[in-house]
Design a protein around this motif. Structure first.
Motif, PDB file in Angstrom:
ATOM      1  N   CYS A   6       0.855  -1.186   0.000  1.00  0.00           N
ATOM      2  CA  CYS A   6       0.000   0.000   0.000  1.00  0.00           C
ATOM      3  C   CYS A   6       0.890   1.234   0.000  1.00  0.00           C
ATOM      4  CB  CYS A   6      -0.915   0.005   1.211  1.00  0.00           C
ATOM      5  SG  CYS A   6      -1.920   1.498   1.361  1.00  0.00           S
ATOM      6  N   ASP A  20      -6.371  -6.521   4.460  1.00  0.00           N
ATOM      7  CA  ASP A  20      -6.524  -5.240   3.779  1.00  0.00           C
ATOM      8  C   ASP A  20      -5.853  -5.255   2.411  1.00  0.00           C
ATOM      9  OD1 ASP A  20      -8.053  -4.042   5.744  1.00  0.00           O
ATOM     10  OD2 ASP A  20      -6.337  -3.119   6.754  1.00  0.00           O
ATOM     11  N   LEU A  21      -4.705  -5.907   2.292  1.00  0.00           N
ATOM     12  CA  LEU A  21      -4.025  -6.015   0.994  1.00  0.00           C
ATOM     13  C   LEU A  21      -4.810  -6.899   0.034  1.00  0.00           C
ATOM     14  CD1 LEU A  21      -0.295  -6.371   2.077  1.00  0.00           C
ATOM     15  CD2 LEU A  21      -1.389  -4.376   1.061  1.00  0.00           C
ATOM     16  N   GLY A  24      -7.602  -4.916  -1.332  1.00  0.00           N
ATOM     17  CA  GLY A  24      -7.182  -3.634  -1.885  1.00  0.00           C
ATOM     18  C   GLY A  24      -7.279  -3.613  -3.398  1.00  0.00           C
ATOM     19  N   ASP A  25      -6.871  -2.507  -3.985  1.00  0.00           N
ATOM     20  CA  ASP A  25      -6.927  -2.352  -5.436  1.00  0.00           C
ATOM     21  C   ASP A  25      -5.988  -1.220  -5.836  1.00  0.00           C
ATOM     22  OD1 ASP A  25      -7.662  -2.793  -8.035  1.00  0.00           O
ATOM     23  OD2 ASP A  25      -9.789  -2.376  -7.728  1.00  0.00           O
ATOM     24  N   THR A  34      -3.241   0.382  -3.304  1.00  0.00           N
ATOM     25  CA  THR A  34      -3.848   0.907  -2.088  1.00  0.00           C
ATOM     26  C   THR A  34      -4.574  -0.205  -1.361  1.00  0.00           C
ATOM     27  OG1 THR A  34      -4.202   2.998  -3.250  1.00  0.00           O
ATOM     28  CG2 THR A  34      -5.355   2.712  -1.179  1.00  0.00           C
ATOM     29  N   CYS A  35      -4.350  -0.313  -0.054  1.00  0.00           N
ATOM     30  CA  CYS A  35      -5.048  -1.330   0.733  1.00  0.00           C
ATOM     31  C   CYS A  35      -6.501  -0.912   0.958  1.00  0.00           C
ATOM     32  CB  CYS A  35      -4.323  -1.569   2.060  1.00  0.00           C
ATOM     33  SG  CYS A  35      -4.452  -0.219   3.250  1.00  0.00           S
ATOM     34  N   HIS A  36      -7.296  -1.852   1.406  1.00  0.00           N
ATOM     35  CA  HIS A  36      -8.727  -1.607   1.605  1.00  0.00           C
ATOM     36  C   HIS A  36      -8.970  -0.478   2.611  1.00  0.00           C
ATOM     37  CE1 HIS A  36     -12.983  -2.423   1.930  1.00  0.00           C
ATOM     38  NE2 HIS A  36     -12.847  -2.498   3.241  1.00  0.00           N
ATOM     39  N   LEU A  39      -8.890   2.975   0.812  1.00  0.00           N
ATOM     40  CA  LEU A  39      -9.764   3.212  -0.338  1.00  0.00           C
ATOM     41  C   LEU A  39     -11.029   3.922   0.136  1.00  0.00           C
ATOM     42  CD1 LEU A  39      -9.575  -0.149  -2.311  1.00  0.00           C
ATOM     43  CD2 LEU A  39      -8.672   2.059  -3.034  1.00  0.00           C
ATOM     44  N   CYS A  58      -8.072   6.068  -3.944  1.00  0.00           N
ATOM     45  CA  CYS A  58      -7.293   6.207  -2.720  1.00  0.00           C
ATOM     46  C   CYS A  58      -7.664   7.494  -1.989  1.00  0.00           C
ATOM     47  CB  CYS A  58      -5.792   6.137  -3.008  1.00  0.00           C
ATOM     48  SG  CYS A  58      -5.081   7.606  -3.748  1.00  0.00           S
TER      49      CYS A  58
END
Length: 79
Positions: A6, A20-21, A24-25, A34-36, A39, A58
């Motif tokens: 992230c 979270d990773l 993420g997206d 970017t981790c969850h 976002l 983000c």
């Protein structure tokens, strides 16, 4: 889509959790992973159809309003 790291957590010297990773997206505005947790959702209306839609970007792009320049020819921004 899982991300390897992230960018915001790296800037803050924080360690994101694997969950979270995994959720993420990549930010569609700045293209950084970017981790969850970092976002956030923005809403917009398509100019051609008038349909309301949303996207996850983000936190940095939202707080600096960079998302308003992302495809502004086809989108009217709500938030």
């Amino acid at each position: 889509m899982p991300v390897p790291s992230c960018a915001i957590c790296s800037d803050l010297n924080a360690t994101p959790s694997q969950a979270d990773l995994d959720s993420g997206d990549y930010c569609p505005v700045c293209h950084r992973p970017t981790c969850h947790r970092h976002l956030t959702t923005v809403r917009f209306k398509w100019r051609e159809t008038g349909q309301v839609d949303s996207a996850k970007i983000c936190r940095n792009c939202k707080t600096t309003y960079q998302h308003r320049y992302w495809d502004s020819a086809r989108r009217d921004w709500i938030s």
